[in-house]
Design an enzyme around this catalytic site. Sequence first.
Site, PDB file in Angstrom:
ATOM      1  N   THR A   1     -25.418 -35.064 -30.715  1.00  0.00           N
ATOM      2  CA  THR A   1     -26.280 -33.883 -30.804  1.00  0.00           C
ATOM      3  C   THR A   1     -27.520 -34.151 -31.648  1.00  0.00           C
ATOM      4  OG1 THR A   1     -24.388 -32.415 -30.544  1.00  0.00           O
ATOM      5  CG2 THR A   1     -26.356 -31.463 -31.551  1.00  0.00           C
TER       6      THR A   1
ATOM      7  N   GLU B   1     -31.753 -10.375 -35.693  1.00  0.00           N
ATOM      8  CA  GLU B   1     -30.678 -10.880 -36.559  1.00  0.00           C
ATOM      9  C   GLU B   1     -29.791  -9.717 -36.979  1.00  0.00           C
ATOM     10  OE1 GLU B   1     -29.303 -13.815 -37.926  1.00  0.00           O
ATOM     11  OE2 GLU B   1     -27.981 -12.293 -38.757  1.00  0.00           O
TER      12      GLU B   1
ATOM     13  N   ARG C   1     -22.886 -22.595 -33.701  1.00  0.00           N
ATOM     14  CA  ARG C   1     -22.339 -23.676 -32.889  1.00  0.00           C
ATOM     15  C   ARG C   1     -20.823 -23.727 -33.066  1.00  0.00           C
ATOM     16  NH1 ARG C   1     -25.915 -27.229 -30.649  1.00  0.00           N
ATOM     17  NH2 ARG C   1     -24.280 -28.809 -30.569  1.00  0.00           N
TER      18      ARG C   1
ATOM     19  N   ALA D   1     -25.898 -33.098 -39.873  1.00  0.00           N
ATOM     20  CA  ALA D   1     -25.743 -34.509 -39.528  1.00  0.00           C
ATOM     21  C   ALA D   1     -25.431 -35.351 -40.756  1.00  0.00           C
ATOM     22  CB  ALA D   1     -27.017 -35.018 -38.858  1.00  0.00           C
TER      23      ALA D   1
ATOM     24  N   HIS E   1     -49.065 -36.163 -60.632  1.00  0.00           N
ATOM     25  CA  HIS E   1     -50.070 -35.151 -60.326  1.00  0.00           C
ATOM     26  C   HIS E   1     -51.120 -35.742 -59.392  1.00  0.00           C
ATOM     27  CE1 HIS E   1     -52.783 -31.779 -60.969  1.00  0.00           C
ATOM     28  NE2 HIS E   1     -53.749 -32.646 -61.183  1.00  0.00           N
TER      29      HIS E   1
HETATM   30  P1  NAI Z   1     -26.240 -19.997 -37.848  1.00  0.00           P
HETATM   31  O1  NAI Z   1     -24.831 -19.706 -38.131  1.00  0.00           O
HETATM   32  O2  NAI Z   1     -27.095 -20.685 -38.859  1.00  0.00           O
HETATM   33  O3  NAI Z   1     -27.007 -18.650 -37.469  1.00  0.00           O
HETATM   34  C1  NAI Z   1     -26.584 -17.767 -36.450  1.00  0.00           C
HETATM   35  C2  NAI Z   1     -27.132 -16.382 -36.757  1.00  0.00           C
HETATM   36  O4  NAI Z   1     -26.921 -15.539 -35.630  1.00  0.00           O
HETATM   37  C3  NAI Z   1     -26.472 -15.737 -37.944  1.00  0.00           C
HETATM   38  O5  NAI Z   1     -27.454 -15.369 -38.890  1.00  0.00           O
HETATM   39  C4  NAI Z   1     -25.753 -14.543 -37.324  1.00  0.00           C
HETATM   40  O6  NAI Z   1     -25.707 -13.425 -38.194  1.00  0.00           O
HETATM   41  C5  NAI Z   1     -26.607 -14.258 -36.096  1.00  0.00           C
HETATM   42  N1  NAI Z   1     -25.881 -13.506 -35.057  1.00  0.00           N
HETATM   43  C6  NAI Z   1     -24.635 -13.752 -34.580  1.00  0.00           C
HETATM   44  N2  NAI Z   1     -24.302 -12.849 -33.648  1.00  0.00           N
HETATM   45  C7  NAI Z   1     -25.350 -11.989 -33.515  1.00  0.00           C
HETATM   46  C8  NAI Z   1     -25.601 -10.823 -32.702  1.00  0.00           C
HETATM   47  N3  NAI Z   1     -24.691 -10.366 -31.849  1.00  0.00           N
HETATM   48  N4  NAI Z   1     -26.803 -10.202 -32.834  1.00  0.00           N
HETATM   49  C9  NAI Z   1     -27.712 -10.685 -33.727  1.00  0.00           C
HETATM   50  N5  NAI Z   1     -27.521 -11.761 -34.497  1.00  0.00           N
HETATM   51  C10 NAI Z   1     -26.350 -12.425 -34.400  1.00  0.00           C
HETATM   52  O7  NAI Z   1     -26.224 -20.818 -36.459  1.00  0.00           O
HETATM   53  P2  NAI Z   1     -27.386 -21.581 -35.681  1.00  0.00           P
HETATM   54  O8  NAI Z   1     -28.711 -21.183 -36.182  1.00  0.00           O
HETATM   55  O9  NAI Z   1     -27.080 -21.386 -34.247  1.00  0.00           O
HETATM   56  O10 NAI Z   1     -27.146 -23.082 -36.088  1.00  0.00           O
HETATM   57  C11 NAI Z   1     -25.903 -23.719 -35.790  1.00  0.00           C
HETATM   58  C12 NAI Z   1     -25.609 -24.803 -36.786  1.00  0.00           C
HETATM   59  O11 NAI Z   1     -26.488 -25.900 -36.648  1.00  0.00           O
HETATM   60  C13 NAI Z   1     -25.696 -24.312 -38.217  1.00  0.00           C
HETATM   61  O12 NAI Z   1     -24.559 -24.707 -38.924  1.00  0.00           O
HETATM   62  C14 NAI Z   1     -26.909 -24.997 -38.749  1.00  0.00           C
HETATM   63  O13 NAI Z   1     -26.792 -25.271 -40.126  1.00  0.00           O
HETATM   64  C15 NAI Z   1     -27.001 -26.260 -37.909  1.00  0.00           C
HETATM   65  N6  NAI Z   1     -28.397 -26.653 -37.815  1.00  0.00           N
HETATM   66  C16 NAI Z   1     -28.998 -27.212 -38.899  1.00  0.00           C
HETATM   67  C17 NAI Z   1     -30.339 -27.526 -38.882  1.00  0.00           C
HETATM   68  C18 NAI Z   1     -30.971 -28.073 -40.098  1.00  0.00           C
HETATM   69  O14 NAI Z   1     -30.269 -28.470 -41.014  1.00  0.00           O
HETATM   70  N7  NAI Z   1     -32.288 -28.093 -40.181  1.00  0.00           N
HETATM   71  C19 NAI Z   1     -31.150 -27.289 -37.685  1.00  0.00           C
HETATM   72  C20 NAI Z   1     -30.430 -26.648 -36.639  1.00  0.00           C
HETATM   73  C21 NAI Z   1     -29.101 -26.360 -36.713  1.00  0.00           C
END
Ligand code: NAI
Length: 459
Positions: A45, A201, A266, A313, A436
């Site tokens: 992924t 959200e 996920r 990751a 700086h």
């Molecule tokens: P997430 O768990 O971070 O966010 C999902 C959001 O959807 C939550 O805030 C939740 O309250 C909301 N939600 C759920 N059901 C809903 C509904 N019926 N209506 C409205 N809102 C709703 O999951 P996300 O963003 O899909 O990411 C998945 C995983 O991948 C996470 O663990 C994340 O940390 C990881 N990831 C990490 C990244 C990074 O480190 N930069 C980048 C992308 C993903």
Amino acid sequence: MPADEQTPYDVVVLGGGSGGYACALRAVQLGLSVALVEQDLLGGTCLHRGCIPTKAMLHAAEVADATRESERFGVRASLEGIDMAGVNSYKDGVVARLHKGLQGLVRAGGVEYVQGRGRLVAPDTVQVGDRRVVGRHVVLATGSYARTLPGLEIGGPVMTSEEALRLDHVPGRVVVLGGGVIGVEFASVMRSFGSEVTVVEALPRLVAAEDEACSKQLERAFRKRGITVRTGARFASATPSGDGVTVALEDGTTLEADLLLVAVGRGPATADQGYEEVGVALDRGFVTTDERLRTNVPGVFAVGDIVPGLQLAHRGFAQGIFVAEEIAGLSPAVIDEEGIPRVTYCDPEVASVGLTEAAARERYGDVQAVEYNLGGNGKSQILGTQGFVKLVRRTDGPVVGVHLVGARMGEQIGEAQLVVNWEAFPEDVAALVHAHPTQNEALGEAHLALAGKPLHGHA
Ligand code: NAI
């Protein structure tokens, strides 16, 4: 490589993503014989559908914004448009180069790479087609998939991040369902590319796992960028309308969109892998392990997104390496999940390590916190970004949380994680000279403030 089919490998790894390939590479380094089973592409992924391609898109988004705002810096340039074919070929080029490098590493390391769909058929055996791959130890590393909601089918304009990474045009109106990490990163990209974006959200704030101050700052910045943020809003239904989709919320609001991006978390890819049949204990689909990443079945370990906790990751890498060392008998130190840094690459970036102020208060009672505003940081002013460094310490004790918001602030997480993981006192960090003019200086100044001797600005 075992001499013949009868000799088991020392380690059989099921899944070639960050957790799986890190485990395989470390295990061969330690002199173990390793088979790595992957059904799709080595890198998983992170490399093909996550971290790398999304960050390439975010970089293209940054270039678009810099072009659009160039006049502000006295540079005359105009943004004529976003050529998604060009964005995709840049992104795919980055992925392809890394993929090639990784394949070379695995080959050169002497890992036996087994291409095909594997299935756990016994505690020591992964079946791949008609081949039985037997190991003294088996490491489950099958990763995660983008979840959706009941009744919300992915297809056409309703996409997860996976499909959205292959867009061939910039959609006019985007509704992002879920204001978590994926939701805000894609909202940021699509806005920079010119879409009208609404984030829906359910919880009261964006990136709800972060310190509340970070959520507030991000929301403010998003609104300034013209992104509509609807928090405390629950999704009700999505119905096709023309080429697009009508999104209804539980409060009766309807939103018209050309693309609905579903980013509601996920799920662990543990169904139909043979785990239950072999007796591997699962909890809501996740593989439960002890702190040494052992499942309940002797000889079987699990790493990465299938293990409950942060789905990142770099956590997967760390766990993979840990398990390889454990199998080799090195007794590595247990990974401290709270010390793992987190970076969300939207604009502005949000980065953190350790405890939020609320969590620290709950655990320790009395804590001290300061927020150092990037308004006082020269380099941030040069870049034209707003945000802060927030530090949380146990009263008269070490720093237990660092929270950063602002363009490029994710790059500052390196020092932040040393501070938290080495349990530094603000006075220790304040005594160190920060260069700086850098954004890194803001970390130094925040520690000066927390140590009671602010230089520029005040807490
Ligand atoms: P997430 O768990 O971070 O966010 C999902 C959001 O959807 C939550 O805030 C939740 O309250 C909301 N939600 C759920 N059901 C809903 C509904 N019926 N209506 C409205 N809102 C709703 O999951 P996300 O963003 O899909 O990411 C998945 C995983 O991948 C996470 O663990 C994340 O940390 C990881 N990831 C990490 C990244 C990074 O480190 N930069 C980048 C992308 C993903």
